[in-house]
Design a protein around this motif. Structure first.
Motif, mmCIF file in Angstrom:
data_model
loop_
_atom_site.group_PDB
_atom_site.id
_atom_site.type_symbol
_atom_site.label_atom_id
_atom_site.label_comp_id
_atom_site.label_asym_id
_atom_site.label_seq_id
_atom_site.Cartn_x
_atom_site.Cartn_y
_atom_site.Cartn_z
ATOM 1 N N LEU A 36 0.807 -1.217 0.000
ATOM 2 C CA LEU A 36 0.000 0.000 0.000
ATOM 3 C C LEU A 36 0.841 1.269 0.000
ATOM 4 C CD1 LEU A 36 -2.728 -1.037 2.613
ATOM 5 C CD2 LEU A 36 -2.785 -1.269 0.130
ATOM 6 N N LEU A 37 2.112 1.153 0.309
ATOM 7 C CA LEU A 37 2.961 2.341 0.376
ATOM 8 C C LEU A 37 3.292 2.835 -1.030
ATOM 9 C CD1 LEU A 37 4.584 4.297 2.139
ATOM 10 C CD2 LEU A 37 6.509 2.690 2.003
ATOM 11 N N THR B 207 11.292 2.076 -1.673
ATOM 12 C CA THR B 207 11.604 0.733 -2.182
ATOM 13 C C THR B 207 12.088 -0.183 -1.069
ATOM 14 O OG1 THR B 207 12.208 1.699 -4.322
ATOM 15 C CG2 THR B 207 12.959 -0.540 -3.868
ATOM 16 N N LEU B 208 12.903 0.362 -0.169
ATOM 17 C CA LEU B 208 13.430 -0.443 0.940
ATOM 18 C C LEU B 208 12.312 -0.901 1.870
ATOM 19 C CD1 LEU B 208 15.817 -1.574 2.537
ATOM 20 C CD2 LEU B 208 15.996 0.645 3.692
ATOM 21 N N ALA C 140 14.150 9.508 -1.120
ATOM 22 C CA ALA C 140 12.778 9.126 -0.780
ATOM 23 C C ALA C 140 12.351 7.896 -1.570
ATOM 24 C CB ALA C 140 11.838 10.294 -1.048
ATOM 25 N N ALA C 141 12.729 7.851 -2.852
ATOM 26 C CA ALA C 141 12.392 6.684 -3.673
ATOM 27 C C ALA C 141 13.107 5.435 -3.158
ATOM 28 C CB ALA C 141 12.755 6.952 -5.125
ATOM 29 N N ALA D 242 7.730 -7.135 2.079
ATOM 30 C CA ALA D 242 7.580 -8.354 1.281
ATOM 31 C C ALA D 242 8.344 -9.521 1.907
ATOM 32 C CB ALA D 242 8.066 -8.098 -0.142
ATOM 33 N N LYS D 243 9.540 -9.253 2.425
ATOM 34 C CA LYS D 243 10.323 -10.319 3.046
ATOM 35 C C LYS D 243 9.736 -10.747 4.390
ATOM 36 C CE LYS D 243 14.804 -9.441 0.889
ATOM 37 N NZ LYS D 243 16.254 -9.167 1.106
ATOM 38 N N ALA D 244 9.010 -9.858 5.032
ATOM 39 C CA ALA D 244 8.408 -10.202 6.321
ATOM 40 C C ALA D 244 7.145 -11.041 6.169
ATOM 41 C CB ALA D 244 8.086 -8.928 7.101
#
Length: 220
Positions: A145-146, A164-165, A159-160, A171-173
């Motif tokens: 959602l971010l 992404t980070l 910021a980009a 996703a990894k969590a």
């Protein structure tokens, strides 16, 4: 292996011999005089809910829900301690769904505070709320959602990269969140089964007829 087996045999033999002598001769062991089963701590009822746990749950829900509503209220941009966070429109659905779950959990914790024991219905609702909350959190990690993050001292490139980070971390969590969800489901299911088994073992009693109470199980 032979020495260990011989040691076990000798220990068993002499231990049995000592107790046999004590029993036959009537010798009183002072250690046994000090032991009193009435002084043992009472057996803990696993179906009893500590009031402290309910108070902690209520306090945590109130604090987090207040923060959740004040800071993360759905809108085009969320101001989080000076940083601007842009979320997808699906955040609104998650927000209100979580609000309903939080209110239901708060109500259940309030009931558990004044009635500190598990019943089948409350154990079922606890299972349902836990699984629903865990599933919603997994969906939040998967939905991405971010959309973006901005701050006064943060360049567009940084910021980009930060956006992404954060998305990558979420996703990894997700697999770990699924594992935790399964564990929560198993624990809540076990609690429900334990309470249901306890209620099932209880002997149903018929209403008194002519002043006599009749048991269905025994017929007496």
């Amino acid at each position: 292996m032979g020495n260990m087996l011989a040691t076990i045999v000798f220990c068993s033999f002499f231990t049995t011999l000592v107790f046999a002598i004590v029993e036959r001769t009537g010798i009183k062991v002072k250690l046994l005089d000090c032991w009193n089963p009435r002084k043992l701590p009472p057996v803990k009822d696993p179906n009893r809910i500590p009031r402290g746990n309910s108070l902690v749950e209520i306090g945590a829900l109130v604090v987090f829900f207040t923060f959740f509503c004040q800071v993360l209220w759905p809108g085009p941009v969320i101001d989080l301690f000076g940083a601007k966070i842009m979320l997808a429109l699906a955040w609104r659905s998650f927000f209100w769904a979580y609000t309903v779950l939080a209110m239901c959990s708060l109500a259940l914790s309030g009931v558990n505070l004044f009635r500190p024991y598990w019943t089948t219905s409350r154990a079922f609702w606890r299972l349902l709320l836990d699984v629903a909350g865990g599933a919603m959190f997994c969906w939040l990690l998967k939905a991405q959602l971010l959309l973006g993050i901005s701050a006064p001292n943060l360049s567009e490139a940084k910021a980009a990269e930060l956006t992404t980070l954060v998305t990558l971390i979420m996703a990894k969590a997700l697999p770990w969140a699924v594992v935790i969800l399964v564990a929560i489901f198993l624990m809540s299911s076990y609690r429900l089964f334990r309470v249901w088994s306890r209620d099932r073992r209880r002997t149903p009693i018929m209403p008194p007829v002519n002043g006599v109470t009749t048991s269905i199980a025994t017929g007496s």
